[in-house]
Structure formats: C-alpha cells, structure tokens
Design a protein around this motif. Structure first.
Motif, PDB file in Angstrom:
ATOM      1  N   THR A   1       0.849  -1.190   0.000  1.00 23.70           N
ATOM      2  CA  THR A   1       0.000   0.000   0.000  1.00 23.70           C
ATOM      3  C   THR A   1       0.886   1.242   0.000  1.00 23.70           C
ATOM      4  OG1 THR A   1      -1.663  -1.189   1.258  1.00 23.70           O
ATOM      5  CG2 THR A   1      -1.832   1.201   1.214  1.00 23.70           C
ATOM      6  N   LEU A   2       0.732   2.069  -1.022  1.00 22.16           N
ATOM      7  CA  LEU A   2       1.480   3.319  -1.102  1.00 22.16           C
ATOM      8  C   LEU A   2       0.704   4.472  -0.480  1.00 22.16           C
ATOM      9  CD1 LEU A   2       2.832   3.030  -4.749  1.00 22.16           C
ATOM     10  CD2 LEU A   2       3.944   2.348  -2.616  1.00 22.16           C
ATOM     11  N   PHE A   3      -0.629   4.387  -0.547  1.00 23.86           N
ATOM     12  CA  PHE A   3      -1.467   5.454  -0.009  1.00 23.86           C
ATOM     13  C   PHE A   3      -2.867   4.912   0.243  1.00 23.86           C
ATOM     14  CE2 PHE A   3      -4.497   8.935  -0.610  1.00 23.86           C
ATOM     15  CZ  PHE A   3      -4.001   9.872   0.291  1.00 23.86           C
TER      16      PHE A   3
ATOM     17  N   ARG B   1      -8.645  -4.500   5.441  1.00 26.90           N
ATOM     18  CA  ARG B   1      -9.456  -4.083   4.300  1.00 26.90           C
ATOM     19  C   ARG B   1      -8.594  -3.869   3.059  1.00 26.90           C
ATOM     20  NH1 ARG B   1     -14.024   0.601   4.761  1.00 26.90           N
ATOM     21  NH2 ARG B   1     -15.010   0.173   2.788  1.00 26.90           N
ATOM     22  N   ARG B   2      -7.413  -3.258   3.235  1.00 28.55           N
ATOM     23  CA  ARG B   2      -6.494  -3.048   2.110  1.00 28.55           C
ATOM     24  C   ARG B   2      -6.072  -4.383   1.509  1.00 28.55           C
ATOM     25  NH1 ARG B   2      -4.079   1.208   5.536  1.00 28.55           N
ATOM     26  NH2 ARG B   2      -2.712  -0.388   6.349  1.00 28.55           N
ATOM     27  N   LYS B   3      -5.747  -5.348   2.367  1.00 32.20           N
ATOM     28  CA  LYS B   3      -5.337  -6.665   1.877  1.00 32.20           C
ATOM     29  C   LYS B   3      -6.467  -7.329   1.090  1.00 32.20           C
ATOM     30  CE  LYS B   3      -2.251  -7.443   5.760  1.00 32.20           C
ATOM     31  NZ  LYS B   3      -2.086  -8.184   7.020  1.00 32.20           N
ATOM     32  N   LEU B   4      -7.676  -7.216   1.605  1.00 32.56           N
ATOM     33  CA  LEU B   4      -8.822  -7.816   0.919  1.00 32.56           C
ATOM     34  C   LEU B   4      -9.082  -7.163  -0.432  1.00 32.56           C
ATOM     35  CD1 LEU B   4     -11.259  -8.275   3.927  1.00 32.56           C
ATOM     36  CD2 LEU B   4     -10.122 -10.080   2.621  1.00 32.56           C
ATOM     37  N   VAL B   5      -8.987  -5.843  -0.479  1.00 34.04           N
ATOM     38  CA  VAL B   5      -9.222  -5.119  -1.738  1.00 34.04           C
ATOM     39  C   VAL B   5      -8.173  -5.505  -2.769  1.00 34.04           C
ATOM     40  CG1 VAL B   5      -9.205  -2.838  -2.833  1.00 34.04           C
ATOM     41  CG2 VAL B   5     -10.482  -3.184  -0.718  1.00 34.04           C
ATOM     42  N   PHE B   6      -6.888  -5.511  -2.375  1.00 31.41           N
ATOM     43  CA  PHE B   6      -5.839  -5.866  -3.326  1.00 31.41           C
ATOM     44  C   PHE B   6      -6.003  -7.313  -3.787  1.00 31.41           C
ATOM     45  CE2 PHE B   6      -1.783  -7.607  -4.597  1.00 31.41           C
ATOM     46  CZ  PHE B   6      -1.427  -6.711  -5.587  1.00 31.41           C
ATOM     47  N   GLY B   7      -6.276  -8.230  -2.862  1.00 27.08           N
ATOM     48  CA  GLY B   7      -6.456  -9.633  -3.219  1.00 27.08           C
ATOM     49  C   GLY B   7      -7.612  -9.829  -4.178  1.00 27.08           C
ATOM     50  N   MET B   8      -8.701  -9.131  -3.923  1.00 24.04           N
ATOM     51  CA  MET B   8      -9.861  -9.234  -4.801  1.00 24.04           C
ATOM     52  C   MET B   8      -9.528  -8.698  -6.191  1.00 24.04           C
ATOM     53  SD  MET B   8     -13.679  -7.637  -4.481  1.00 24.04           S
ATOM     54  CE  MET B   8     -13.113  -5.965  -4.688  1.00 24.04           C
ATOM     55  N   LEU B   9      -8.872  -7.541  -6.262  1.00 21.12           N
ATOM     56  CA  LEU B   9      -8.509  -6.970  -7.564  1.00 21.12           C
ATOM     57  C   LEU B   9      -7.560  -7.897  -8.317  1.00 21.12           C
ATOM     58  CD1 LEU B   9      -8.011  -3.207  -6.654  1.00 21.12           C
ATOM     59  CD2 LEU B   9      -9.883  -4.218  -7.959  1.00 21.12           C
ATOM     60  N   PHE B  10      -6.595  -8.453  -7.614  1.00 19.69           N
ATOM     61  CA  PHE B  10      -5.620  -9.357  -8.239  1.00 19.69           C
ATOM     62  C   PHE B  10      -6.319 -10.595  -8.793  1.00 19.69           C
ATOM     63  CE2 PHE B  10      -2.519 -12.802  -8.134  1.00 19.69           C
ATOM     64  CZ  PHE B  10      -1.454 -12.222  -8.802  1.00 19.69           C
ATOM     65  N   SER B  11      -7.187 -11.203  -7.980  1.00 19.92           N
ATOM     66  CA  SER B  11      -7.885 -12.426  -8.404  1.00 19.92           C
ATOM     67  C   SER B  11      -8.853 -12.166  -9.550  1.00 19.92           C
ATOM     68  CB  SER B  11      -8.653 -13.020  -7.227  1.00 19.92           C
ATOM     69  OG  SER B  11      -7.768 -13.364  -6.196  1.00 19.92           O
ATOM     70  N   LEU B  12      -9.648 -11.104  -9.439  1.00 20.19           N
ATOM     71  CA  LEU B  12     -10.619 -10.804 -10.482  1.00 20.19           C
ATOM     72  C   LEU B  12      -9.939 -10.416 -11.797  1.00 20.19           C
ATOM     73  CD1 LEU B  12     -13.422  -8.948  -8.526  1.00 20.19           C
ATOM     74  CD2 LEU B  12     -13.501 -11.228  -9.540  1.00 20.19           C
ATOM     75  N   LYS B  13      -8.804  -9.742 -11.714  1.00 17.90           N
ATOM     76  CA  LYS B  13      -8.077  -9.384 -12.938  1.00 17.90           C
ATOM     77  C   LYS B  13      -7.608 -10.653 -13.649  1.00 17.90           C
ATOM     78  CE  LYS B  13      -4.026  -7.195 -14.766  1.00 17.90           C
ATOM     79  NZ  LYS B  13      -2.672  -6.806 -14.478  1.00 17.90           N
ATOM     80  N   ASP B  14      -7.123 -11.617 -12.873  1.00 16.07           N
ATOM     81  CA  ASP B  14      -6.677 -12.878 -13.451  1.00 16.07           C
ATOM     82  C   ASP B  14      -7.834 -13.605 -14.131  1.00 16.07           C
ATOM     83  OD1 ASP B  14      -4.674 -14.857 -13.919  1.00 16.07           O
ATOM     84  OD2 ASP B  14      -5.580 -16.067 -12.329  1.00 16.07           O
ATOM     85  N   ILE B  15      -8.971 -13.629 -13.484  1.00 13.86           N
ATOM     86  CA  ILE B  15     -10.148 -14.305 -14.052  1.00 13.86           C
ATOM     87  C   ILE B  15     -10.637 -13.585 -15.304  1.00 13.86           C
ATOM     88  CG2 ILE B  15     -12.582 -14.825 -13.645  1.00 13.86           C
ATOM     89  CD1 ILE B  15     -11.783 -15.305 -10.688  1.00 13.86           C
ATOM     90  N   THR B  16     -10.776 -12.257 -15.226  1.00  8.57           N
ATOM     91  CA  THR B  16     -11.313 -11.515 -16.372  1.00  8.57           C
ATOM     92  C   THR B  16     -10.373 -11.534 -17.569  1.00  8.57           C
ATOM     93  OG1 THR B  16     -10.457  -9.418 -15.512  1.00  8.57           O
ATOM     94  CG2 THR B  16     -12.737  -9.990 -14.990  1.00  8.57           C
ATOM     95  N   SER B  17      -9.060 -11.583 -17.330  1.00  5.39           N
ATOM     96  CA  SER B  17      -8.134 -11.597 -18.466  1.00  5.39           C
ATOM     97  C   SER B  17      -8.251 -12.896 -19.254  1.00  5.39           C
ATOM     98  CB  SER B  17      -6.699 -11.373 -18.001  1.00  5.39           C
ATOM     99  OG  SER B  17      -6.269 -12.449 -17.204  1.00  5.39           O
ATOM    100  N   SER B  18      -8.612 -13.988 -18.574  1.00  3.15           N
ATOM    101  CA  SER B  18      -8.775 -15.244 -19.297  1.00  3.15           C
ATOM    102  C   SER B  18     -10.134 -15.333 -19.991  1.00  3.15           C
ATOM    103  CB  SER B  18      -8.602 -16.429 -18.347  1.00  3.15           C
ATOM    104  OG  SER B  18      -9.631 -16.446 -17.387  1.00  3.15           O
ATOM    105  N   LEU B  19     -11.108 -14.532 -19.564  1.00  6.56           N
ATOM    106  CA  LEU B  19     -12.446 -14.582 -20.151  1.00  6.56           C
ATOM    107  C   LEU B  19     -12.698 -13.523 -21.214  1.00  6.56           C
ATOM    108  CD1 LEU B  19     -14.521 -15.107 -16.882  1.00  6.56           C
ATOM    109  CD2 LEU B  19     -13.860 -16.832 -18.564  1.00  6.56           C
ATOM    110  N   THR B  20     -11.825 -12.541 -21.324  1.00  4.89           N
ATOM    111  CA  THR B  20     -12.033 -11.437 -22.256  1.00  4.89           C
ATOM    112  C   THR B  20     -11.828 -11.909 -23.691  1.00  4.89           C
ATOM    113  OG1 THR B  20     -11.204  -9.928 -20.578  1.00  4.89           O
ATOM    114  CG2 THR B  20     -11.332  -9.076 -22.817  1.00  4.89           C
ATOM    115  N   PRO B  21     -12.788 -11.658 -24.572  1.00  5.18           N
ATOM    116  CA  PRO B  21     -12.640 -12.074 -25.974  1.00  5.18           C
ATOM    117  C   PRO B  21     -11.545 -11.287 -26.692  1.00  5.18           C
ATOM    118  CG  PRO B  21     -14.868 -11.245 -25.522  1.00  5.18           C
ATOM    119  CD  PRO B  21     -14.043 -11.034 -24.303  1.00  5.18           C
TER     120      PRO B  21
END
Length: 152
Positions: free
Chosen positions: A15-17, A40-60
C-alpha cells in the motif's frame, strides 16, 4: 456517490497510499481502525488481483482487457491500473450504472495529473519506497474529490 475509501497499491500489493473518507460506525480506537484498514487493504488488493486474473482469461480477442469496475448491491469499486503496475482503487457507495465512466475518469485524472505532478515530480520521490506523505498529494486529492459534482 460519496467516496468511502481510496487506495494506491504497487505491483506487489504494498500500500502506497490509503485515505478513508467515510468513517465506519466502529469505535474511535485508532488501533482498531488501523488494524481494520490494514485488513481491508489486503482484501481489496487480493480481490482486484484475483478478479483481474479471471477476467483476463475470459475477455474475448479484440476487446479491452482489464478489470475496471466491480459493482455490488450497495457499493462500487473502480480500478485503474497503470503500465508500471500501480493500482488505483476508489471504493464508493452505489450510483447509477450510467455513471460508471465517472469513476474511471477520476482515477485516470488522479494518476495522470495529481500523482504525476505531486509525487513523481517531487524532489523527495524515491521509486523504491515512495514517501507520499512528504508530498502535497493528499491535500490535492482531497481538493479534487471535493470539487467533483458526482461525489456529493
């Protein structure tokens, strides 16, 4: 769309800020608040990291990749990621879906105008360990958010 919390993470999740604009109805104990914000910061970063991984594999093929907005029943999390891996996350209360671009545009502006101007161009900037509190970034960010009509 009142802003609840704003986070900036580096590519490794540090977390930088963080700035919490809306206080929860928790006790006013600083130790509890800091522990709560840290989790909360850890949860937000973890969620963003996981969802980005999932969406990158599903994006046409041919469409824009990346995770931009996470909408739940009561809130919206906007995400903006830079080429260098910085993640800007804006957590707000719910707003009409037609205004989803306002949150992304705000994060783009925060990075390109405020972060670059106040932090990167600061003589105190250290790319290994940026000291955001030594700059006027927080004051400038608060001024920007308070001037936006969609925040009120």
């Amino acid at each position: 769309m009142p802003v609840d919390t704003f986070h900036i993470f580096d590519r490794k999740g540090k977390t930088l800020f963080t700035k919490q604009y809306k206080k929860d109805n928790k006790e006013n104990d600083d130790e509890i608040d800091e522990e709560y914000l840290s989790e909360r910061r850890k949860l937000v970063f973890g969620m963003l990291f996981s969802l980005k991984d999932i969406t990158s594999s599903l994006t046409p093929e041919g469409s824009e990749k990346g995770l931009h907005t996470v909408r739940t029943g009561g809130s919206v999390l906007y995400n903006f990621e830079t080429a260098s891996g910085l993640k800007f996350a804006l957590y707000t209360t719910s707003m009409p879906q037609s205004s989803d671009t306002a949150g992304r545009e705000a994060l783009n502006y925060v990075y390109n105008q405020l972060w670059m101007q106040c932090v990167i161009r600061s003589p105190l900037y250290n790319p290994i360990d940026p000291n955001v509190s030594a700059t006027n970034f927080e004051k400038t960010l608060d001024g920007y958010f308070s001037s936006q009509p969609w925040i009120k």
